[in-house]
Scaffold this motif. Structure first.
Motif, PDB file in Angstrom:
ATOM      1  N   TRP A   1      -0.712  -0.804 -12.372  1.00  0.00           N
ATOM      2  CA  TRP A   1       0.188  -1.764 -11.749  1.00  0.00           C
ATOM      3  C   TRP A   1      -0.573  -2.915 -11.133  1.00  0.00           C
ATOM      4  CZ3 TRP A   1       2.207   2.914  -8.535  1.00  0.00           C
ATOM      5  CH2 TRP A   1       1.150   3.480  -7.807  1.00  0.00           C
TER       6      TRP A   1
ATOM      7  N   GLU B   1       0.834  -1.207   0.000  1.00  0.00           N
ATOM      8  CA  GLU B   1       0.000   0.000   0.000  1.00  0.00           C
ATOM      9  C   GLU B   1       0.869   1.258   0.000  1.00  0.00           C
ATOM     10  OE1 GLU B   1      -3.224  -0.212   2.845  1.00  0.00           O
ATOM     11  OE2 GLU B   1      -3.858  -2.167   2.060  1.00  0.00           O
TER      12      GLU B   1
ATOM     13  N   ALA C   1       7.378   2.331  -7.792  1.00  0.00           N
ATOM     14  CA  ALA C   1       6.626   1.580  -6.773  1.00  0.00           C
ATOM     15  C   ALA C   1       7.435   0.390  -6.280  1.00  0.00           C
ATOM     16  CB  ALA C   1       5.289   1.108  -7.345  1.00  0.00           C
TER      17      ALA C   1
ATOM     18  N   MET D   1       2.207   1.824  -3.475  1.00  0.00           N
ATOM     19  CA  MET D   1       1.224   2.396  -4.410  1.00  0.00           C
ATOM     20  C   MET D   1       1.017   3.899  -4.213  1.00  0.00           C
ATOM     21  SD  MET D   1      -1.510  -0.645  -5.091  1.00  0.00           S
ATOM     22  CE  MET D   1      -1.247  -1.835  -3.807  1.00  0.00           C
TER      23      MET D   1
ATOM     24  N   THR E   1       2.844   7.337 -11.285  1.00  0.00           N
ATOM     25  CA  THR E   1       2.678   6.587 -12.543  1.00  0.00           C
ATOM     26  C   THR E   1       2.402   7.608 -13.647  1.00  0.00           C
ATOM     27  OG1 THR E   1       0.325   6.284 -11.991  1.00  0.00           O
ATOM     28  CG2 THR E   1       1.769   4.408 -11.621  1.00  0.00           C
TER      29      THR E   1
ATOM     30  N   GLN F   1      -1.870   4.326 -12.748  1.00  0.00           N
ATOM     31  CA  GLN F   1      -1.940   3.285 -11.698  1.00  0.00           C
ATOM     32  C   GLN F   1      -2.199   1.905 -12.326  1.00  0.00           C
ATOM     33  OE1 GLN F   1      -4.227   4.753  -8.169  1.00  0.00           O
ATOM     34  NE2 GLN F   1      -4.258   6.692  -9.307  1.00  0.00           N
TER      35      GLN F   1
END
Ligand SMILES: Cc1cc2nc3c(=O)[nH]c(=O)nc-3n(C[C@H](O)[C@H](O)[C@H](O)COP(=O)(O)O)c2cc1C
Length: 219
Positions: free
Chosen positions: A52, A38, A144, A41, A45, A50
Motif C-alpha cells: 500500500w 499508522e 486500511a 496500516m 493485506t 503491505q
C-alpha cells in the motif's frame, strides 16, 4: 485492556461520509493524519504484502487540480448511466437524490478541504486475469482505507470515501508522480467536522442480506 464495546460500536455505526459538515477554515495537524495512517496500516493485506501507499496532499494547486477532475468526473457520471437508475419501489429511491446532490456539493467545495489522502495499492486489476489476484489487490487496500476513516472520525476529523476523480486516474497519477503499476483506490478529503455527533444510517433490511447455510435462508 478490554475493548470498550459501546465506544467501538458507536465508532463503527456512526462513521459517515462527511461532506456538508467539513470545517473548511480549520487547519488539520499533519501529526493527526500521520497517526491515522499508522493505525490504518494495522489492517490486513493478502499474504501480508503491505503493498500500500498513502499520499497526503496539502498543496493548494494540486488539490485544486484534483478537485477540477472530480467535478469533471461528476459531470461525466451524471450523463453516463452509471450508477444504473433505481427500479421503482427501491427503498433507496428517496435517499439517492440526496446522496448525488451531496456528492456534487463536495465537488464545489473540494478545493477548500485542507487535506486529501489518496490510498493506493501496488498492482493493476486489469493486468491480472485471476479473480483471486483481483480480490487480493483491492482487498489489500480497502480495509486500511476504512480504518483510516474510523481513526479520523475518532479524532474529530470528517472524511468521505470518493472515487469520482478516477475518471481521470491517469491525469492524477501524472500530477502526483504516481508510477504506472500503482492503483488509486480511494480519495479522502479530510477536515475537522462541525457539530459533535453522527447518527447510524438507515440501511436495507439486514435480514434479506444475511444468509445462513443456504442462499435465501434467513433467520
Ligand atoms: C466505493 C465507493 C465510492 C464512493 N464514491 C463517492 C464519491 O466519489 N463521492 C462522494 O461524495 N461519495 C462517494 N461515496 C460515498 C457513498 O455515497 C456513501 O458511502 C453512501 O452514500 C452511504 O453514506 P454514508 O457513508 O454516510 O453511510 C463512495 C463510497 C464508496 C464505498
Amino acid at each position: 485492556m478490554t475493548i470498550d464495546r459501546a465506544a467501538a460500536d458507536k465508532l463503527l455505526t456512526t462513521t459517515r461520509s462527511v461532506r456538508k459538515r467539513l470545517d473548511l477554515t480549520r487547519p488539520v495537524e499533519p501529526e493527526l493524519i500521520q497517526e491515522c495512517l499508522e493505525i490504518a496500516m494495522q489492517a490486513p493485506t493478502g499474504t501480508n504484502a503491505q503493498n500500500w501507499s498513502f499520499m497526503v496532499i496539502t498543496d493548494q494547486a494540486k488539490r485544486s487540480a484534483i478537485a477540477d477532475f472530480y467535478r469533471q468526473g461528476t459531470a461525466i457520471m451524471s450523463g453516463s448511466g452509471y450508477p444504473p437508475p433505481l427500479e421503482d419501489g427501491d427503498p433507496r429511491e428517496h435517499v439517492m437524490p440526496k446522496v448525488m446532490e451531496s456528492a456534487g456539493y463536495l465537488g464545489e467545495i473540494l478545493d477548500q478541504v485542507p487535506v486529501f489522502v489518496l490510498a493506493l495499492v501496488k498492482g493493476r486489476v486489469e493486468n491480472v486475469p485471476m479473480l483471486i489476484a483481483q480480490a487480493s489487490t483491492y482487498g489489500s487496500i480497502l480495509p486500511a482505507a476504512w480504518s483510516f476513516m474510523l481513526a479520523a472520525r475518532a479524532r474529530g476529523l470528517g472524511t468521505a470515501w470518493t472515487t469520482i476523480h478516477l475518471f481521470f486516474e491517469t491525469q492524477v497519477a501524472e500530477l502526483l508522480g504516481i508510477p504506472a503499476d500503482w492503483t488509486q483506490a480511494v480519495l479522502f478529503p479530510v477536515a475537522y467536522y462541525t457539530g459533535d455527533d453522527f447518527k447510524p444510517a438507515h440501511r436495507l433490511a439486514p435480514e434479506q442480506m444475511i444468509h445462513w447455510d443456504s442462499w435465501g435462508d434467513h433467520h
